[in-house]
Design an enzyme around this catalytic site. Structure first.
Site, short mmCIF file in Angstrom:
data_model
loop_
_atom_site.label_atom_id
_atom_site.label_comp_id
_atom_site.label_asym_id
_atom_site.label_seq_id
_atom_site.Cartn_x
_atom_site.Cartn_y
_atom_site.Cartn_z
N ASP A 78 0.80 -1.22 0.00
CA ASP A 78 0.00 0.00 0.00
C ASP A 78 0.82 1.27 0.00
O ASP A 78 0.44 2.28 -0.56
CB ASP A 78 -0.94 0.02 1.21
CG ASP A 78 -0.19 0.22 2.51
OD1 ASP A 78 0.65 -0.65 2.87
OD2 ASP A 78 -0.43 1.24 3.19
N ASP A 81 5.60 0.24 3.33
CA ASP A 81 5.82 -0.99 4.10
C ASP A 81 5.70 -2.19 3.16
O ASP A 81 5.68 -2.05 1.94
CB ASP A 81 4.83 -1.07 5.26
CG ASP A 81 3.37 -0.93 4.79
OD1 ASP A 81 3.10 -1.18 3.59
OD2 ASP A 81 2.51 -0.57 5.61
N TYR A 229 -5.67 0.63 8.81
CA TYR A 229 -6.78 0.85 7.88
C TYR A 229 -8.10 0.38 8.49
O TYR A 229 -8.88 -0.33 7.85
CB TYR A 229 -6.52 0.15 6.53
CG TYR A 229 -5.40 0.82 5.76
CD1 TYR A 229 -5.61 2.03 5.11
CD2 TYR A 229 -4.14 0.25 5.72
CE1 TYR A 229 -4.58 2.66 4.42
CE2 TYR A 229 -3.11 0.87 5.02
CZ TYR A 229 -3.33 2.07 4.38
OH TYR A 229 -2.32 2.70 3.70
N GLU A 479 5.79 9.75 3.09
CA GLU A 479 5.44 8.41 2.61
C GLU A 479 4.49 8.47 1.42
O GLU A 479 3.47 9.15 1.46
CB GLU A 479 4.79 7.60 3.73
CG GLU A 479 4.55 6.14 3.35
CD GLU A 479 4.11 5.29 4.52
OE1 GLU A 479 4.27 4.06 4.46
OE2 GLU A 479 3.60 5.86 5.52
#
Length: 504
Positions: A78, A81, A229, A479
């Site tokens: 995603d 990571d 999430y 990120e």
């Protein structure tokens, strides 16, 4: 009194700056578009194909799904990571597909690359739903993964598969998966009819499962998806969103009936986590991996505008648009002094790209029906919607107070120390030896630029004062995520074709 004058002056300066942005030369959208799509190759999990272009990435997570007897190879990580979270991945696939559906005609040779990026996600989502009555929600223990700074090719943390089923349901991840499969089906309809049929048939099955076995996935597989999430807005918005996509693709009345019968039951306010605390927001003005309110209204407006079923979709979509114009008396978003749209919470670029995409899509619907929007005393034409979206795109690509492109590899000045494990660690080709969990920590803490360029990655972006430290340890700002890039693909395609907008 003094602070009020300061705020008024700040607002005025922001509007002046945005007007100035609109008058300077356009960015090279034709250069940004292929980079924006290429980013997804850097996020690939599984066995990489022979035509992989971001070749510093190698095969990874080749046994995913083996713990539950499933083949769960593929899909996307995603963000920075090495976990596959299906909820945001499915949303990213939906937005990539919507980008092709609305603006694929302007992509030229890049349309095939965009379709390839959709197929990589769709193939994985088909695997994730291969067993009837089950939908994969995530692969990879997120807490163990986030405790390491490790390449995906090396990852030795548990690759736990988190799956929802009839007794432990997850309607939001299942319905978003159905939406992604349906939208992808439409994106492939003209180029691969057989694949398109496979996708829409599976979308119907998965939607039926999501609807029949209702529940929040955080209650079923929370340890695999929370707090990263968690769904804080409930699952009804995803069910309506999925039904809307299924109706758009199939024109089957039952899906339209579902939308009509349930739209009024979506909560008027939804919660999002901001700085660790839950805050309430108006659902009509929210759109992203967790909240589908504004997206539903814009999508459905495409076929109900100027019809007897326009309410509540068109009025709510208009209200959403009015919440974004800097000069609108109904504005609810904030703008930085340099003109970047802001919503509370981290990773702000996800709002800038998703909202701009909706602005652009809705502008096309308005033009088709010769429509405008009334925001109190302010009247907005379709060109004004496009102008606001273009201002956000130009800011992201470098027309901002720092002169910084927030897309890696675009222009001469862009983030060098992004929060991304694979990008910040030596590549397998250059350092074939295994880098263990904590052995990557010095690379995380290093002030050196990332050794591997994740071309096209759009980072979380600057703060509301237009400042950006380019600090790898500042995840909310440095990120990248798939759901930042996905809607930007469509935006870039449109402005590549129409770089100069008519005067408002």
């Amino acid at each position: 009194m003094g602070s009020g004058k300061c705020m008024s002056l700040l607002t005025l300066l922001s509007i002046v700056w945005m007007v100035m942005l609109g008058k300077v030369a356009s960015q090279d959208y034709g250069d940004a578009l292929p980079k924006c799509i290429l980013f997804f190759e850097g996020q690939r999990s599984g066995k990489l194909p022979s035509n992989q272009r971001m070749n510093w990435r190698k095969d990874s997570a080749l046994r995913d799904g083996s713990d539950v007897g499933m083949d769960l190879l593929g899909g996307y990580y995603d963000a920075g990571d090495n976990v596959k979270f299906n909820f945001p991945m499915a949303f990213s696939a939906t937005m990539l597909a919507w980008s092709v559906i609305e603006f694929g005609q302007y992509m030229g040779s890049e349309q095939q690359n965009a379709l390839n990026s959709i197929r990589w996600a769709a193939d994985y989502l088909l695997k994730s739903t291969a067993v009837a009555g089950k939908v994969t929600a995530a692969v990879g223990n997120p807490n163990a993964d986030h405790n390491c700074w490790e390449r995906p090719e090396d990852r030795d943390t548990p690759r736990t598969s988190y799956v929802v089923n009839q007794t432990h349901p997850g309607s939001e991840v299942s319905a978003e998966t159905a939406a992604a499969l349906a939208a992808s089906s439409l994106a492939f309809k003209s180029s691969d009819q057989a694949y398109s049929k496979v996708l829409i048939d599976r979308a119907k099955e998965v939607f039926d499962f999501a609807d029949k076995f209702r529940g929040n996935y955080k209650d079923s597989v929370g340890e695999g998806v929370c707090p990263f999430y968690c769904d804080f807005s409930g699952y009804l918005d995803e069910l309506v969103w999925g039904a809307a996509w299924l109706f758009k693709v199939t024109n089957e009345r039952k899906y339209w009936d579902f939308v009509q019968n349930n739209i009024a039951h979506i909560p008027k306010q939804v919660n999002r986590i901001v700085d660790g605390n839950s805050q309430a927001f108006n659902s009509f003005a929210e759109f992203g991996w967790d909240n589908k309110g504004a997206g539903i209204n814009v999508l459905v407006s495409g076929w109900v505008m100027n019809s007897t079923t326009a309410d509540p979709y068109v009025p709510q979509a208009n209200k959403f648009m009015c919440s974004m114009f800097p000069e609108s008396p109904e504005k609810t978003v904030s703008y930085s002094p340099g003109g970047l749209l802001f919503k509370p919470g981290g990773s702000n670029m996800q709002h800038a790209t998703a909202f701009s995409f909706l602005l652009l899509v809705y502008a096309q619907y308005l033009k088709k029906h010769s429509g405008t929007i009334s925001c109190g005393s302010f009247e907005a034409t379709p060109s004004r919607l496009e102008q606001v979206a273009k201002g956000q795109a130009d800011y992201i690509l470098g027309k901002n107070p720092l002169g910084m492109s927030y897309m890696v590899g675009f222009s001469q000045k862009f983030p060098q120390r992004i929060h991304h494990r694979a990008s910040s660690l030596p590549s397998v080709g250059g350092h074939p030896g295994h880098i263990k969990c904590k052995d990557g920590t010095p690379y995380y803490q290093s002030k050196n630029p990332n050794p591997n360029m994740l071309t096209g990655a759009i980072v979380g972006g600057p703060d509301i004062k237009d400042q950006f430290p380019d600090d790898r340890t500042n995840a909310p700002e440095s990120e990248p995520t798939t759901y930042i890039n996905a809607p930007f693909v469509g935006i870039l395609a449109y402005f590549k074709a129409f770089p100069k907008l008519p005067a408002v």
